[in-house]
Each structure stands twice: as C-alpha cells, then as structure tokens.
Write an enzyme that holds these catalytic residues in place. Sequence first.
Site, mmCIF file in Angstrom:
data_model
loop_
_atom_site.group_PDB
_atom_site.id
_atom_site.type_symbol
_atom_site.label_atom_id
_atom_site.label_comp_id
_atom_site.label_asym_id
_atom_site.label_seq_id
_atom_site.Cartn_x
_atom_site.Cartn_y
_atom_site.Cartn_z
ATOM 1 N N PRO A 94 0.838 -1.207 0.000
ATOM 2 C CA PRO A 94 0.000 0.000 0.000
ATOM 3 C C PRO A 94 0.868 1.250 0.000
ATOM 4 C CG PRO A 94 0.041 -0.989 2.190
ATOM 5 C CD PRO A 94 0.754 -1.940 1.273
ATOM 6 N N ALA A 96 0.551 5.549 -0.780
ATOM 7 C CA ALA A 96 -0.419 6.634 -0.920
ATOM 8 C C ALA A 96 -0.236 7.383 -2.241
ATOM 9 C CB ALA A 96 -0.280 7.606 0.249
ATOM 10 N N SER A 123 -4.236 1.260 -0.795
ATOM 11 C CA SER A 123 -4.067 2.133 0.356
ATOM 12 C C SER A 123 -5.341 2.895 0.685
ATOM 13 C CB SER A 123 -2.932 3.137 0.093
ATOM 14 O OG SER A 123 -2.858 4.107 1.127
ATOM 15 N N GLN A 141 -5.662 -1.910 2.662
ATOM 16 C CA GLN A 141 -4.933 -1.408 3.828
ATOM 17 C C GLN A 141 -5.786 -0.373 4.535
ATOM 18 O OE1 GLN A 141 -3.450 1.946 3.608
ATOM 19 N NE2 GLN A 141 -1.915 1.961 5.209
ATOM 20 N N TYR A 143 -6.402 2.338 7.678
ATOM 21 C CA TYR A 143 -6.014 3.167 8.819
ATOM 22 C C TYR A 143 -7.244 3.359 9.693
ATOM 23 C CZ TYR A 143 -1.488 4.660 6.890
ATOM 24 O OH TYR A 143 -0.200 4.692 6.416
ATOM 25 N N THR A 169 -2.503 -0.888 9.365
ATOM 26 C CA THR A 169 -1.187 -0.287 9.517
ATOM 27 C C THR A 169 -1.111 0.356 10.896
ATOM 28 O OG1 THR A 169 -0.854 0.069 7.168
ATOM 29 C CG2 THR A 169 0.392 1.472 8.653
ATOM 30 N N SER A 266 7.888 -4.568 8.552
ATOM 31 C CA SER A 266 8.077 -3.355 7.759
ATOM 32 C C SER A 266 8.428 -2.195 8.667
ATOM 33 C CB SER A 266 6.773 -3.034 7.010
ATOM 34 O OG SER A 266 6.796 -1.752 6.439
ATOM 35 N N HIS A 268 7.731 0.804 7.467
ATOM 36 C CA HIS A 268 6.894 1.785 6.764
ATOM 37 C C HIS A 268 7.677 2.471 5.645
ATOM 38 C CE1 HIS A 268 2.860 3.672 7.213
ATOM 39 N NE2 HIS A 268 3.401 4.655 6.517
ATOM 40 N N ASP A 299 8.144 -6.035 3.586
ATOM 41 C CA ASP A 299 8.343 -4.979 2.604
ATOM 42 C C ASP A 299 9.412 -4.014 3.104
ATOM 43 O OD1 ASP A 299 7.296 -2.189 3.455
ATOM 44 O OD2 ASP A 299 5.590 -3.441 3.985
ATOM 45 N N GLY A 300 10.099 -3.395 2.147
ATOM 46 C CA GLY A 300 11.117 -2.409 2.467
ATOM 47 C C GLY A 300 12.373 -2.570 1.648
#
Length: 374
Positions: A94, A96, A123, A141, A143, A169, A266, A268, A299-300
Amino acid sequence: MNMSSSPAVSSPLTAIPADIRNAQDYAALAPHFMPPSHYAYIAGGSGYGQSVAANVAAFEQWAIYPRLLRDVSHGHTRITLAGDDYAHPLLLAPVAFHKLAHANGEVDTARAADATETCMIASTQSSYPLEQTVARRGWFQLYLLPRREDTLHLLRRAEAAGYRAIVLTMDAPIQVANRRALAAQFQLPADCVNVNLRGYDLTPRFAGDGPGESRFFQGAMRGAPSWDDIRWIMDATRLPVWVKGVLHPDDAVALRDAGVSGIAVSNHGGRSLDGAPSGLDVLAAIRAAVGAQFPVLYDGGILSGSDAFKALALGADAVAIGRLQLYALSVAGALGVAHMLKLLREELEICMAMAGCATIGDIDSGTLLRQLRR
C-alpha cells in the site's frame, strides 16, 4: 530511450524501451517522469532518511549460494496466502497517492496487478476511490479513523468492493517530517486528494494542548491504535486481518497470540521512525519467534528479484513492492507496472534456478551467506 539523458519531465511512455532490462531500471528513470518535488516526496523518508537507506543497505550483507546439479525442471513460483492461490509471491504494497506518479494513479496500478496475477494492497490514502482500485483478489490497507463508526463504514465499503483481506497499519501514529520533501517544497496538487476519506470526521480525538501536556504523549499517542482496536476490527469483519509495521519479535508473538491472520514486517518504507532498523535485519528473528507456520510478509527496499529471494530466505512467505511500483507507474502507467512485475518475477526465477530452489518452499536461510556490508 537513452537512460543517460536528463529530460525535465517526460510524458509517460506508451511502449517499453529496449534498454529497460531490469526492474531496478525504473528507479533510475523515474526522476525524468515526474516533477522533482513529487519524486522527492516519494523517494524520501522521515527525518534524515536513515531508515530509507537502511532498507536498501540491508540486502548487501547477504550473498546467494549457487548450487550445482539440482533438477528444477518442475519449478514454479506459486504460493497460497490468506486462503487464495497466487502465481508468485510478489505483492504491491500500500502506497499513498499514486496520482503523484501518473494521472491514472491507482486505477492503472490495479490494471497491472490483474494483468500479472499480482495481489495489490490498496491504500486508504488513495487518489481514486477504493471501489475503483480493487484488483482481483486484492487486499485493502486500513487506517483507523478517529471515530469507530467511520472506520466501520470504510471497512464495509472495502468488503462490498470485494477486497479479500484487511491490512491494519499500526506503525505510523506520528509522521515525522520528510526533510527531502520539505527541501523540494512539496505540496499535494489540487487534483490529488484522499478521496476515500471524504465525508468522514478526521478531527483527532486528542490534541495534547492542555496545561503541561505534550502534543505527542498526551496528543497523538493517546489516539494511537490499541489492542482493543485490533480485537474490535477482528470482531467486525469475516475477512482475514493482518497487521503491518511489525519490527520487534515480542510484538509479532503478541499479535499471533491475539489471533491476527498474519503480519507484515516493515518499517513503513522508512517513513515512520527515522533510525528504525530495516525489516530485513529483524526478519529472521521474527520468523523464529512466531514459528514456521504463521504467515509473514516483508516490505522495504526491494528493488530486484534477488532482493525478494533474500527476504523469502530469511523467513517471509511473500514480499511487497513499495516505491518501485510508483517509479514504474510514472514511466509507463499500467504497462510500466506490469513490465516491472514481469521483470521482478523473472529475476526471482533466475535466482531460484541458480540456487537450486524449484519452489518458494525450497528457499530457506541455507541458501544465503552473510557477508560484511561494503
């Protein structure tokens, strides 16, 4: 296209140039296809960018053992995740505001996901409505919003749209300024807004502006997600609920024991706590803590199929691609994202074949050699 050229801002391509041979080539081309401030925002991270750099550097400490005389003629990259079968373990993380990279934004990204049999995690902070960005067997994803009734309404929209899993998240209750974006004087364009959250009350529940109060301790963190929130979400939906943003083994174990469907290791993308470790550096410890059967994503910093291979070897069941999808999107829209994913999958298959791994299940820590970072 000559990759050494430096156009100001080029229009998205309608065909793939012959000199894009590796997935990472899209990262090199992207600055030519978006305004400098957009690129600074996407490429940058929190604070001084230490964690962004750590994500990429972490892969350099691992080498892959080539193996001889292994029969991989029956090889494939298929996996099962959250009850669904996928052609490969490469997901789209995800991210933005895809419209910063291309006018068609998440709509084109979802088209590319469908064309390549890729699971896209859409996202909350999308520049197109979630109903238009659901890829086949895609995930959403989520929030948590200040009011639970708004979060529940957003959740019901995701369910009705056909998303197959929810990814909470949890690691960004406070967003540290992106110094790279500030230096580039980045501002969201007028036509790039978070359309999914229109009509919801986004006023923070706590301000932390009372006498002697901190706007962080008594403000932002009082409104941060809680264990009660996780239990509430799991009770509110029949979809699998994953938690994204895990970096400590104790947190991973607690989430497993709380009954979440899986976790995403992750930091972020380096956009939360600057100075946090790369997820790759803690992945093996988290896998050891939660056991072999508990689902773990990573992820990353993934820029190549060999990066994906290394994350799988250290304990991930699948990996998610972040910034690279926006780089490819900026260069050639849906076609670029689909081509980037095709290249990543082929690069992964080459690593597997050369390392003697016919299936994703054959990839383990024994395929890697740790070496000093250069």
